[in-house]
Design a protein around this motif. Sequence first.
Motif, PDB file in Angstrom:
ATOM      1  N   ARG A   9     -44.229 -21.067 -13.489  1.00  0.00           N
ATOM      2  CA  ARG A   9     -43.743 -21.460 -12.173  1.00  0.00           C
ATOM      3  C   ARG A   9     -43.319 -22.920 -12.158  1.00  0.00           C
ATOM      4  O   ARG A   9     -42.353 -23.284 -11.488  1.00  0.00           O
ATOM      5  CB  ARG A   9     -44.815 -21.233 -11.108  1.00  0.00           C
ATOM      6  N   PHE A  33     -29.564 -12.305 -16.265  1.00  0.00           N
ATOM      7  CA  PHE A  33     -28.822 -13.501 -15.862  1.00  0.00           C
ATOM      8  C   PHE A  33     -29.764 -14.702 -15.768  1.00  0.00           C
ATOM      9  O   PHE A  33     -30.927 -14.556 -15.415  1.00  0.00           O
ATOM     10  CB  PHE A  33     -28.200 -13.303 -14.469  1.00  0.00           C
ATOM     11  N   TYR A  35     -29.704 -18.469 -13.776  1.00  0.00           N
ATOM     12  CA  TYR A  35     -29.078 -19.375 -12.821  1.00  0.00           C
ATOM     13  C   TYR A  35     -29.905 -20.656 -12.719  1.00  0.00           C
ATOM     14  O   TYR A  35     -31.095 -20.658 -12.989  1.00  0.00           O
ATOM     15  CB  TYR A  35     -29.050 -18.758 -11.414  1.00  0.00           C
ATOM     16  N   GLN A  37     -30.655 -23.522  -9.543  1.00  0.00           N
ATOM     17  CA  GLN A  37     -30.490 -23.689  -8.106  1.00  0.00           C
ATOM     18  C   GLN A  37     -30.782 -25.133  -7.747  1.00  0.00           C
ATOM     19  O   GLN A  37     -31.887 -25.627  -7.993  1.00  0.00           O
ATOM     20  CB  GLN A  37     -31.432 -22.748  -7.342  1.00  0.00           C
ATOM     21  N   GLY A  42     -26.288 -24.234  -4.035  1.00  0.00           N
ATOM     22  CA  GLY A  42     -26.519 -22.806  -4.179  1.00  0.00           C
ATOM     23  C   GLY A  42     -26.947 -22.448  -5.591  1.00  0.00           C
ATOM     24  O   GLY A  42     -27.476 -23.265  -6.339  1.00  0.00           O
ATOM     25  N   LEU A  43     -26.698 -21.226  -5.976  1.00  0.00           N
ATOM     26  CA  LEU A  43     -27.038 -20.739  -7.310  1.00  0.00           C
ATOM     27  C   LEU A  43     -25.801 -20.801  -8.197  1.00  0.00           C
ATOM     28  O   LEU A  43     -24.729 -20.345  -7.799  1.00  0.00           O
ATOM     29  CB  LEU A  43     -27.531 -19.299  -7.241  1.00  0.00           C
ATOM     30  N   LEU A  45     -24.356 -19.863 -12.113  1.00  0.00           N
ATOM     31  CA  LEU A  45     -24.641 -19.014 -13.260  1.00  0.00           C
ATOM     32  C   LEU A  45     -24.508 -19.804 -14.560  1.00  0.00           C
ATOM     33  O   LEU A  45     -23.472 -20.426 -14.825  1.00  0.00           O
ATOM     34  CB  LEU A  45     -23.687 -17.822 -13.259  1.00  0.00           C
ATOM     35  N   LEU A  90     -33.657 -19.707 -12.130  1.00  0.00           N
ATOM     36  CA  LEU A  90     -33.900 -18.343 -11.670  1.00  0.00           C
ATOM     37  C   LEU A  90     -33.319 -17.337 -12.655  1.00  0.00           C
ATOM     38  O   LEU A  90     -32.186 -17.467 -13.086  1.00  0.00           O
ATOM     39  CB  LEU A  90     -33.261 -18.129 -10.296  1.00  0.00           C
ATOM     40  N   GLN A 102     -28.368  -7.701  -8.148  1.00  0.00           N
ATOM     41  CA  GLN A 102     -29.247  -8.407  -9.059  1.00  0.00           C
ATOM     42  C   GLN A 102     -30.595  -8.628  -8.375  1.00  0.00           C
ATOM     43  O   GLN A 102     -30.659  -8.917  -7.187  1.00  0.00           O
ATOM     44  CB  GLN A 102     -28.627  -9.748  -9.450  1.00  0.00           C
ATOM     45  N   HIS A 103     -31.651  -8.498  -9.164  1.00  0.00           N
ATOM     46  CA  HIS A 103     -33.009  -8.700  -8.679  1.00  0.00           C
ATOM     47  C   HIS A 103     -33.578  -9.933  -9.363  1.00  0.00           C
ATOM     48  O   HIS A 103     -33.508 -10.043 -10.587  1.00  0.00           O
ATOM     49  CB  HIS A 103     -33.869  -7.470  -8.967  1.00  0.00           C
ATOM     50  N   PHE A 104     -34.149 -10.825  -8.572  1.00  0.00           N
ATOM     51  CA  PHE A 104     -34.542 -12.134  -9.062  1.00  0.00           C
ATOM     52  C   PHE A 104     -36.049 -12.271  -9.269  1.00  0.00           C
ATOM     53  O   PHE A 104     -36.850 -11.650  -8.563  1.00  0.00           O
ATOM     54  CB  PHE A 104     -34.114 -13.215  -8.071  1.00  0.00           C
ATOM     55  N   GLY A 105     -36.393 -13.135 -10.221  1.00  0.00           N
ATOM     56  CA  GLY A 105     -37.762 -13.603 -10.346  1.00  0.00           C
ATOM     57  C   GLY A 105     -38.016 -14.727  -9.347  1.00  0.00           C
ATOM     58  O   GLY A 105     -37.122 -15.111  -8.589  1.00  0.00           O
ATOM     59  N   ASP A 106     -39.231 -15.271  -9.367  1.00  0.00           N
ATOM     60  CA  ASP A 106     -39.598 -16.318  -8.415  1.00  0.00           C
ATOM     61  C   ASP A 106     -39.276 -17.730  -8.883  1.00  0.00           C
ATOM     62  O   ASP A 106     -39.564 -18.693  -8.187  1.00  0.00           O
ATOM     63  CB  ASP A 106     -41.084 -16.203  -8.059  1.00  0.00           C
TER      64      ASP A 106
END
Lengths: 113, 111
Positions: A9, A33, A35, A37, A42-43, A45, A90, A102-106
Motif C-alpha cells: 500500500r 494495466f 497507471y 495517478q 487523472g489516471l 496509462l 494503480l 477494467q477492475h482496479f486494485g487499491d
Amino acid sequence: DVKVTQSSRYLVKRTGEKVFLECVQDMDHENMFWYRQDPGLGLRLIYFSYDVKMKEKGDIPEGYSVSREKKERFSLILESASTNQTSMYLCASSQGQGGQPQHFGDGTRLSIL
Amino acid sequence: GESVGLHLPTLSVQEGDNSIINCAYSNSASDYFIWYKQESGKGPQFIIDIRSNMDKRQGQRVTVLLNKTVKHLSLQIAATQPGDSAVYFCAERHSWGKLQFGAGTQVVVTP
C-alpha cells in the motif's frame, strides 16, 4: 468479484534504486494495466499487457518497464527511481478482446526520496 | 489533441437529492464510455458503462446518458447518500483496451 491485489500500500525508496511493484489478479483475465495517478491529472496509462509475455507502451512509458511471466501477475519496474516518479500507482485487469471494464486494485503510494 | 473533461471539479449535493455529474469528450471515434467511483484510500470502482450505440443505460440508483451530438456524457445518482461521497471519473475508449480518463469530480454529500 474480481480481486486485484497490489503487494504494497505504501512504499518509500531512494533515488536511483530499482523498484518493483507487483500486481496479482484472481479472475484469469487476459489484460492487465499499470497507471499512475497524480492530482489534477487523472489516471495515465504507463504500460499494458494483453497476454503472457506481451506488453504494450501506454501514454507515459518513459522510465518504466513491465514483466508478465504468468497470466495472473503483472510487475511494474522503475529501472532507476527518480523523485518525479513519486505517485500513486494503480494496477487493473480486464477480460476479453474488448478489454473493458477494467477492475482496479487499491493502489501503491510510492515515495521516492 | 483529444481529451476527456469534466465541467465541475467539486459538486456539493444535499443528502436525498439527485446528483448529476457531467463529462465532455472530444474524440468522435470513441466507442465506449465508463464511470468509476474512487473513495479515499481505495482504487477506482466500476459503476456503469455504455457503448456508443446506446444513449441511456440504467443501473441501481445510477443512470448514464450519452449525447453523441454534443459529445457529452453524464452520470445521474438518484437519492444521493453519504456513501456516495467520492471522486467520480469518466473515461472513454478510442483505441483497443486503452481508456482516457478525465481529471475527476469530487462529490460531497451534505446532511
